[in-house]
Design a protein around this motif. Structure first.
Motif, mmCIF file in Angstrom:
data_model
loop_
_atom_site.group_PDB
_atom_site.id
_atom_site.type_symbol
_atom_site.label_atom_id
_atom_site.label_comp_id
_atom_site.label_asym_id
_atom_site.label_seq_id
_atom_site.Cartn_x
_atom_site.Cartn_y
_atom_site.Cartn_z
ATOM 1 N N VAL A 143 40.002 41.784 52.005
ATOM 2 C CA VAL A 143 39.622 42.973 51.246
ATOM 3 C C VAL A 143 38.372 42.601 50.472
ATOM 4 C CG1 VAL A 143 40.279 44.613 49.457
ATOM 5 C CG2 VAL A 143 42.014 43.758 51.046
ATOM 6 N N LEU A 144 37.269 43.283 50.765
ATOM 7 C CA LEU A 144 36.015 43.085 50.043
ATOM 8 C C LEU A 144 35.999 44.141 48.938
ATOM 9 C CD1 LEU A 144 33.604 42.806 53.107
ATOM 10 C CD2 LEU A 144 34.930 40.990 52.000
ATOM 11 N N ARG A 145 36.322 43.733 47.742
ATOM 12 C CA ARG A 145 36.499 44.661 46.627
ATOM 13 C C ARG A 145 35.288 44.609 45.705
ATOM 14 N NH1 ARG A 145 40.287 44.510 41.899
ATOM 15 N NH2 ARG A 145 40.989 46.642 41.674
ATOM 16 N N ALA A 146 34.441 45.617 45.802
ATOM 17 C CA ALA A 146 33.273 45.703 44.925
ATOM 18 C C ALA A 146 33.761 46.019 43.525
ATOM 19 C CB ALA A 146 32.323 46.786 45.417
ATOM 20 N N ASP A 147 33.440 45.154 42.571
ATOM 21 C CA ASP A 147 33.911 45.331 41.201
ATOM 22 C C ASP A 147 32.821 44.856 40.247
ATOM 23 O OD1 ASP A 147 35.248 45.596 38.835
ATOM 24 O OD2 ASP A 147 36.895 44.248 39.353
ATOM 25 N N ARG A 148 31.945 45.762 39.853
ATOM 26 C CA ARG A 148 30.799 45.396 39.018
ATOM 27 C C ARG A 148 31.206 45.092 37.584
ATOM 28 N NH1 ARG A 148 25.780 46.379 40.504
ATOM 29 N NH2 ARG A 148 25.201 47.347 38.544
ATOM 30 N N THR A 149 32.434 45.440 37.181
ATOM 31 C CA THR A 149 32.874 45.170 35.812
ATOM 32 C C THR A 149 33.746 43.931 35.707
ATOM 33 O OG1 THR A 149 34.843 46.551 36.041
ATOM 34 C CG2 THR A 149 32.823 47.619 35.247
ATOM 35 N N GLY A 150 34.309 43.498 36.809
ATOM 36 C CA GLY A 150 35.221 42.365 36.781
ATOM 37 C C GLY A 150 34.546 41.060 37.130
ATOM 38 N N HIS A 151 35.354 40.023 37.223
ATOM 39 C CA HIS A 151 34.813 38.712 37.582
ATOM 40 C C HIS A 151 34.787 38.554 39.099
ATOM 41 C CE1 HIS A 151 39.088 37.916 38.068
ATOM 42 N NE2 HIS A 151 38.767 36.848 38.750
ATOM 43 N N THR A 152 33.915 37.700 39.561
ATOM 44 C CA THR A 152 33.809 37.404 40.982
ATOM 45 C C THR A 152 34.765 36.263 41.297
ATOM 46 O OG1 THR A 152 31.523 38.134 41.095
ATOM 47 C CG2 THR A 152 32.241 36.601 42.787
ATOM 48 N N GLY A 153 35.551 36.440 42.336
ATOM 49 C CA GLY A 153 36.493 35.398 42.724
ATOM 50 C C GLY A 153 37.303 35.841 43.918
ATOM 51 N N LEU A 154 38.155 34.946 44.374
ATOM 52 C CA LEU A 154 39.012 35.284 45.503
ATOM 53 C C LEU A 154 40.432 34.835 45.203
ATOM 54 C CD1 LEU A 154 39.587 32.567 47.578
ATOM 55 C CD2 LEU A 154 37.147 32.852 47.751
ATOM 56 N N THR A 161 43.259 37.788 52.129
ATOM 57 C CA THR A 161 42.462 37.267 51.020
ATOM 58 C C THR A 161 41.699 38.420 50.402
ATOM 59 O OG1 THR A 161 42.206 35.152 52.156
ATOM 60 C CG2 THR A 161 40.696 35.605 50.344
ATOM 61 N N ILE A 162 41.785 38.524 49.074
ATOM 62 C CA ILE A 162 41.048 39.551 48.348
ATOM 63 C C ILE A 162 39.847 38.894 47.695
ATOM 64 C CG2 ILE A 162 41.112 41.202 46.447
ATOM 65 C CD1 ILE A 162 44.067 41.591 47.087
ATOM 66 N N LEU A 163 38.672 39.419 47.987
ATOM 67 C CA LEU A 163 37.440 38.921 47.394
ATOM 68 C C LEU A 163 36.927 39.960 46.413
ATOM 69 C CD1 LEU A 163 37.502 37.932 50.569
ATOM 70 C CD2 LEU A 163 35.311 37.008 49.942
ATOM 71 N N ASN A 164 36.985 39.664 45.116
ATOM 72 C CA ASN A 164 36.381 40.519 44.095
ATOM 73 C C ASN A 164 34.930 40.093 43.967
ATOM 74 O OD1 ASN A 164 38.488 42.189 43.269
ATOM 75 N ND2 ASN A 164 39.339 40.591 41.981
ATOM 76 N N VAL A 165 34.028 41.018 44.211
ATOM 77 C CA VAL A 165 32.608 40.689 44.206
ATOM 78 C C VAL A 165 31.902 41.570 43.184
ATOM 79 C CG1 VAL A 165 30.549 40.417 45.611
ATOM 80 C CG2 VAL A 165 32.792 40.167 46.666
ATOM 81 N N GLY A 166 31.301 40.924 42.185
ATOM 82 C CA GLY A 166 30.573 41.652 41.154
ATOM 83 C C GLY A 166 29.104 41.842 41.470
ATOM 84 N N ALA A 167 28.572 40.974 42.339
ATOM 85 C CA ALA A 167 27.152 41.052 42.706
ATOM 86 C C ALA A 167 26.982 40.491 44.115
ATOM 87 C CB ALA A 167 26.295 40.269 41.727
ATOM 88 N N LEU A 168 26.093 41.085 44.864
ATOM 89 C CA LEU A 168 25.869 40.663 46.243
ATOM 90 C C LEU A 168 25.461 39.195 46.333
ATOM 91 C CD1 LEU A 168 25.806 41.595 49.196
ATOM 92 C CD2 LEU A 168 23.427 42.276 48.844
ATOM 93 N N GLU A 169 24.767 38.691 45.332
ATOM 94 C CA GLU A 169 24.298 37.306 45.347
ATOM 95 C C GLU A 169 25.455 36.305 45.384
ATOM 96 O OE1 GLU A 169 23.279 39.504 42.743
ATOM 97 O OE2 GLU A 169 21.639 40.130 44.042
ATOM 98 N N ARG A 170 26.636 36.688 44.924
ATOM 99 C CA ARG A 170 27.799 35.789 44.889
ATOM 100 C C ARG A 170 28.615 35.849 46.182
ATOM 101 N NH1 ARG A 170 28.106 31.863 42.062
ATOM 102 N NH2 ARG A 170 30.319 32.051 41.744
ATOM 103 N N PHE A 171 28.332 36.813 47.041
ATOM 104 C CA PHE A 171 29.136 37.023 48.236
ATOM 105 C C PHE A 171 29.063 35.849 49.204
ATOM 106 C CE2 PHE A 171 29.771 39.386 52.385
ATOM 107 C CZ PHE A 171 31.150 39.456 52.249
#
Length: 180
Positions: A143-154, A161-171
């Motif tokens: 699950v690629l979960r775009a979350d601009r307010t949360g932290h980036t992590g998996l 696997t759930i990937l919380n991504v706050g910015a494309l640069e961290r992907f």
């Protein structure tokens, strides 16, 4: 013991074991949530589209087959240019098909070995898990979960696997961590 190559072992003097390479080509299914209720704002939606485009482009460069589904229907993805052009035209709408209905449709696609659901932070994780259950247990799921307010992590959730991504640069870093 059955995979020890005895003739080479005798010649070299060290234990030599046969290694097998998986010759099956990967087939990535990208399922992109295009309903506004799944996102906090338009920027989060754009981030989800960018995540899907990044993953799909990389898969195509690696000679994998890519199938793309949106709430408005499938997108052509024979090559990187066609994929990115299609993604550039995506818009969100309350009339679009929900994520679960898309997953049911895409799960019938032959040969899918990896599925990635691109969605926003407003979609309940239970809805994403329900969509992933439509795929066979041998299919790797993310699950690629775009979350601009949360932290980036998996984090692993069951076999997914759930990937919380706050910015494309961290992907890229997150995908590297997933592959380890």
């Amino acid at each position: 013991r059955r995979f020890i190559h005895w003739r080479t072992t005798a010649r070299v003097g060290d234990l030599m074991v046969r290694q097998f390479v998986d010759t099956r080509r990967s087939h990535l299914a990208l399922v992109i949530d295009t309903r506004p209720s799944s996102y906090r704002d338009q920027e989060e939606f754009e981030l989800a589209i960018s995540l899907a485009g990044s993953l799909g482009s990389r898969a195509l460069r690696d000679d994998q087959e890519v199938t793309v589904s949106t709430g408005a229907g499938p997108l052509p993805s024979a090559n990187g240019q066609q994929l990115l052009d299609g993604l550039a035209g995506i818009d969100w709408s309350h009339r679009h098909e929900p994520l679960l209905a898309q997953a049911i449709r895409v799960s019938g696609t032959a040969g899918v070995s990896i599925v990635a659901l691109a969605t926003g932070s407003a979609l309940p994780l239970g809805d994403a898990r329900a969509a992933l259950t439509r795929f066979d247990e041998t299919v790797r799921s993310y699950v690629l979960r775009a979350d601009r307010t949360g932290h980036t992590g998996l984090r692993p959730v069951g076999s997914s696997t759930i990937l919380n991504v706050g910015a494309l640069e961290r992907f890229g870093y997150l995908m590297w961590k997933v592959s380890r």
